[in-house]
Design a protein around this motif. Structure first.
Motif, PDB file in Angstrom:
ATOM      1  N   VAL A   1       0.832  -1.205   0.000  1.00 16.84           N
ATOM      2  CA  VAL A   1       0.000   0.000   0.000  1.00 16.84           C
ATOM      3  C   VAL A   1       0.868   1.257   0.000  1.00 16.84           C
ATOM      4  O   VAL A   1       2.037   1.234   0.390  1.00 16.84           O
ATOM      5  CB  VAL A   1      -0.941   0.028   1.228  1.00 16.84           C
ATOM      6  N   ALA A   2       0.266   2.333  -0.459  1.00 13.03           N
ATOM      7  CA  ALA A   2       0.888   3.658  -0.436  1.00 13.03           C
ATOM      8  C   ALA A   2      -0.221   4.689  -0.423  1.00 13.03           C
ATOM      9  O   ALA A   2      -1.400   4.364  -0.653  1.00 13.03           O
ATOM     10  CB  ALA A   2       1.787   3.862  -1.648  1.00 13.03           C
ATOM     11  N   ARG A   3       0.126   5.923  -0.138  1.00 15.81           N
ATOM     12  CA  ARG A   3      -0.866   6.993  -0.240  1.00 15.81           C
ATOM     13  C   ARG A   3      -1.346   7.128  -1.673  1.00 15.81           C
ATOM     14  O   ARG A   3      -0.611   6.825  -2.621  1.00 15.81           O
ATOM     15  CB  ARG A   3      -0.256   8.317   0.218  1.00 15.81           C
ATOM     16  N   PRO A   4      -2.569   7.571  -1.871  1.00 17.13           N
ATOM     17  CA  PRO A   4      -3.093   7.700  -3.242  1.00 17.13           C
ATOM     18  C   PRO A   4      -2.275   8.651  -4.114  1.00 17.13           C
ATOM     19  O   PRO A   4      -2.288   8.510  -5.347  1.00 17.13           O
ATOM     20  CB  PRO A   4      -4.518   8.229  -3.032  1.00 17.13           C
ATOM     21  N   ASP A   5      -1.561   9.604  -3.501  1.00 16.46           N
ATOM     22  CA  ASP A   5      -0.768  10.531  -4.302  1.00 16.46           C
ATOM     23  C   ASP A   5       0.681  10.075  -4.470  1.00 16.46           C
ATOM     24  O   ASP A   5       1.516  10.808  -5.006  1.00 16.46           O
ATOM     25  CB  ASP A   5      -0.803  11.941  -3.687  1.00 16.46           C
ATOM     26  N   HIS A   6       0.990   8.876  -4.015  1.00 14.44           N
ATOM     27  CA  HIS A   6       2.338   8.327  -4.182  1.00 14.44           C
ATOM     28  C   HIS A   6       2.549   7.914  -5.645  1.00 14.44           C
ATOM     29  O   HIS A   6       1.610   7.409  -6.283  1.00 14.44           O
ATOM     30  CB  HIS A   6       2.528   7.116  -3.274  1.00 14.44           C
ATOM     31  N   PRO A   7       3.748   8.105  -6.222  1.00 16.24           N
ATOM     32  CA  PRO A   7       3.985   7.749  -7.629  1.00 16.24           C
ATOM     33  C   PRO A   7       3.628   6.297  -7.967  1.00 16.24           C
ATOM     34  O   PRO A   7       3.120   6.026  -9.058  1.00 16.24           O
ATOM     35  CB  PRO A   7       5.490   8.007  -7.804  1.00 16.24           C
TER      36      PRO A   7
ATOM     37  N   HIS B   1      -8.674   1.696   5.468  1.00 11.65           N
ATOM     38  CA  HIS B   1      -7.999   2.778   4.749  1.00 11.65           C
ATOM     39  C   HIS B   1      -8.144   2.618   3.236  1.00 11.65           C
ATOM     40  O   HIS B   1      -8.320   3.610   2.512  1.00 11.65           O
ATOM     41  CB  HIS B   1      -6.515   2.816   5.123  1.00 11.65           C
ATOM     42  N   ILE B   2      -8.092   1.380   2.765  1.00  5.64           N
ATOM     43  CA  ILE B   2      -8.268   1.137   1.325  1.00  5.64           C
ATOM     44  C   ILE B   2      -9.695   1.468   0.921  1.00  5.64           C
ATOM     45  O   ILE B   2      -9.949   2.094  -0.120  1.00  5.64           O
ATOM     46  CB  ILE B   2      -7.907  -0.321   0.979  1.00  5.64           C
ATOM     47  N   ARG B   3     -10.644   1.079   1.785  1.00  7.09           N
ATOM     48  CA  ARG B   3     -12.057   1.329   1.488  1.00  7.09           C
ATOM     49  C   ARG B   3     -12.365   2.819   1.432  1.00  7.09           C
ATOM     50  O   ARG B   3     -13.112   3.273   0.561  1.00  7.09           O
ATOM     51  CB  ARG B   3     -12.946   0.659   2.542  1.00  7.09           C
ATOM     52  N   ASN B   4     -11.800   3.585   2.364  1.00  6.91           N
ATOM     53  CA  ASN B   4     -12.158   5.008   2.397  1.00  6.91           C
ATOM     54  C   ASN B   4     -11.222   5.882   1.569  1.00  6.91           C
ATOM     55  O   ASN B   4     -11.357   7.105   1.565  1.00  6.91           O
ATOM     56  CB  ASN B   4     -12.241   5.519   3.844  1.00  6.91           C
ATOM     57  N   GLY B   5     -10.258   5.259   0.912  1.00 14.16           N
ATOM     58  CA  GLY B   5      -9.435   6.000  -0.038  1.00 14.16           C
ATOM     59  C   GLY B   5      -8.226   6.696   0.539  1.00 14.16           C
ATOM     60  O   GLY B   5      -7.545   7.436  -0.176  1.00 14.16           O
ATOM     61  N   THR B   6      -7.905   6.455   1.816  1.00 13.43           N
ATOM     62  CA  THR B   6      -6.705   7.084   2.376  1.00 13.43           C
ATOM     63  C   THR B   6      -5.444   6.295   2.036  1.00 13.43           C
ATOM     64  O   THR B   6      -4.335   6.792   2.223  1.00 13.43           O
ATOM     65  CB  THR B   6      -6.836   7.226   3.906  1.00 13.43           C
TER      66      THR B   6
END
Length: 298
Positions: free
Chosen positions: A171-177, A247-252
Motif C-alpha cells: 500500500v501507499a498513499r493515493p498521491d504516491h507515484p 484505509h483502502i475502502r475510504n481512499g486514504t
C-alpha cells in the motif's frame, strides 16, 4: 472490631437485600431471634446502629448505607477466594500468559477470551504483543502460548495448530507515484521509491529482512508506526490486509500490485498458528484456549 465475623456481615447484607429480619431468617434457615442477635452483636462491635427498627420494616441507618458497600466487598472477596481455591484444587492454572503477533488478527483470540472470562473466572490472563515471529517468548517461559505467523518453520520442538490466515498487501498513499503506476508494478519501479519495512525487534534470531523491494528502505519495529509513516507519504510498504482494509475502502491508502514479492509472483498469504513448546505441556485452561483457536479455524 476484631470480633466481627463473616457470618455477621452476611446477615447484614441479606437483611439489606431482603428488607426484613423475618425474610432473612427464612432465607438463611435460621430463627428470627438468631438473626436479631447477630445484628445486635455487629452493632455492638461497630458501636453503630445499623437498622432503624421503629417502623414496620427495618430500614438502613445513614451509617449502614455507608458501611454496606464495604460489607458487600468483603463477601465478594471471600467468594472469589473460594472460587480461586477451588479452581487450583481442580488443577486449573492460576494465570495464563499469551503472546500474539501484530500480524495476526486479534478478533479470534478476543472471542475465545470473552468465553474464558465466563467459563474460568478465577484464571488471570496476561496478554502481550510482538511484531513478527519469535519463539523466544516460548523458549524462555515468558508465554504459555504464542499466536504467530509461521513464515519460518518452527521445527519439532513446538506443538502448533493453524488458527488463521492473513493476506499481505502493498500500500501507499493515493498521491504516491507507485499508486499511479499502470498495471503491475515492475521491480525496477519498486526499487526507486523508499520502502518502510518491519525489523525484528523482538526476534533476535531472525536475521534476514524479508520482503525488501527497494534500494532505499526505512526500518520500524512495530506495524502501527509503519502504517503511520505510509499514511504520511514517507514511503510505501507491505501490511497485513486486516490493518489497512478500512484505509483502502475510504481512499486514504491505495492498493499496489507488484509484479513480484520476495520471490513470489503475488502478494503472500501468511499462515497463523497457535504454538507452545512440546516439552512444556499445557495446563487445562491453556489447552482449552489452544483447542478453541484450532476449532475456530476448522
Amino acid at each position: 472490631m476484631s470480633g466481627i465475623t463473616l457470618d455477621q456481615l452476611r446477615v447484614f447484607v441479606t437483611i439489606a437485600d431482603l428488607g426484613s429480619f423475618a425474610a432473612t431468617a427464612r432465607h438463611l434457615n435460621r430463627t428470627q431471634s438468631s438473626v436479631t442477635y447477630t445484628i445486635q452483636k455487629l452493632e455492638e462491635q461497630t458501636n453503630l446502629e445499623l437498622f432503624d427498627r421503629t417502623a414496620y420494616r427495618p430500614t438502613l441507618t445513614k451509617a449502614a448505607h455507608s458501611l454496606l458497600p464495604h460489607a458487600r466487598k468483603v463477601m465478594a472477596d471471600i467468594s472469589n477466594y473460594r472460587q480461586h481455591a477451588k479452581g487450583i484444587a481442580n488443577g486449573l492454572e492460576a494465570a495464563i500468559t499469551i503472546t500474539i503477533s501484530q500480524y495476526a488478527p486479534n478478533a479470534p483470540l478476543m472471542e475465545v477470551l470473552s468465553v474464558l472470562a465466563r467459563k474460568f473466572p478465577t484464571v488471570r490472563v496476561s496478554l502481550s504483543t510482538v511484531t513478527i515471529q519469535t519463539t523466544e517468548v516460548l523458549d524462555n517461559g515468558a508465554s504459555d502460548l504464542a499466536i504467530l505467523p509461521e513464515f519460518i518453520p518452527f521445527g519439532s520442538d513446538y506443538a502448533r495448530a493453524a488458527c488463521g490466515r492473513v493476506r499481505m498487501c502493498a500500500v501507499a498513499r493515493p498521491d504516491h507515484p507507485l499508486a499511479w503506476f499502470p498495471g503491475k508494478i515492475h521491480i525496477d519501479a519498486m526499487h526507486a521509491h523508499t520502502q518502510i519495512i518491519t525489523s525484528a525487534r523482538d526476534a533476535p534470531t531472525l536475521q534476514r529482512n524479508h520482503a525488501v523491494q527497494a534500494l532505499n528502505y526505512w526500518k520500524v519495529n512495530d506495524l502501527e508506526t509503519k502504517l503511520a509513516m505510509i499514511l504520511r507519504g514517507i514511503g510505501w510498504g507491505g501490511m497485513p490486509e486486516h490493518m489497512v482494509a478500512d484505509h483502502i475502502r475510504n481512499g486514504t491508502l491505495a492498493l499496489l500490485d507488484p509484479e513480484s514479492w520476495d520471490g513470489l509472483n503475488h502478494m503472500p498469504t501468511l499462515d497463523i498458528v497457535v504454538a507452545h513448546r512440546q516439552d512444556r505441556p499445557l495446563g487445562p485452561v491453556a489447552q482449552w484456549i489452544f483447542d478453541q483457536l484450532k476449532e475456530a479455524q476448522q
